[in-house]
Design an enzyme around this catalytic site. Sequence first.
Site: not given
Length: 313
Positions: A22-25, A65, A135, A204, A214-215, A240
């Site tokens: 998880r986490g966009a990167g 996702r 986050c 994100d 973002n979160k 992004k």
Amino acid sequence: MSYQFSDELKRTFEEIRTMKVRGAGRIARAAVAALKDEVYFVGDSNVEEFLKRMEAAANYLKSSRPTAVSLPNGVNTVIKSIREGIKRGLSLSELKEYTAAQAQEFIQKSIEAQKKIGEIGAKRIVSGDVILTHCNSQSAIGIIETAFKDGKQIKVFATETRPRYQGRLTAAYLADKGIDVTLIPDSAARLYMRKVDKVVVGADAIAVNGAVVNKIGTSQIAAIAYESRTRVIVAAETYKISPQTYFGELIEIELRSPYEVAPKSWLDKHKGIKVLNPAFDVTPPQYIDFIVTEKGIYPPQGIIMLFKELYEL
Ligand code: RUB
């Protein structure tokens, strides 16, 4: 036509879907790494067939996702390189080598971008700063950690980040590095905001108008920061930025299972309760002071210029 994918590719899809990765990167790098391995999965007889199979694999990964734009941007880079290779007349084996090399380059550039963001962003942190982060963003953490390594005395508030508690990962990581960190409930952000000098979060997705996805809870924190004149810094790699938003499309907000919010046994007992569990929210540009990218620092209103430059528009 439906394509067979390797077990490894399917595993990566599941890991992203279930948030093991998880986490966009990280999501982008995992998807691109899976595509890189997929290059050699089955023996295609020609370059067109290879392109079609890789496009199907890319679309499958993209469906894991919906919100992190880094994921489609990452896998699209790989597909774009296959199309380029075909145009240049590469043979099938050359094309596969080229595709794998381009995928590796994306992964490498992504790691370098995060490092650069840490270096650039840390310059905006001064000794004595109290930072609040939400986050678990590698890019945001990169800024905090670099500032700390540069010898700046900092303190960090990490929000829990319900319902998945990614804030615990952040707090544990920072504490492990020797950084003074305090874990607080998300709902305590306003109470402590007056002690905070800078909010540092990741993203994100970034819309071309500078709005940041973002979160869930980020926009509340940004609004509270705005109220108390605390700076809001967003750390985000340029991949992004969402090209779709240039054409007026909205970024899809992922809705996750109600059972992340309340246990199934409890919800089964209270049938009348509906649950909404959005994983992300949108922070409007006016609540953001600047966005740190690997290309430099931009006010949210400058993202459109950066986007046009990147896409040569
Ligand atoms: C993670 C999250 C992070 C961004 C940026 O959400 O919102 O702030 O993805 O992370 P989730 P990074 O846990 O639902 O994936 O800077 O590491 O790309």
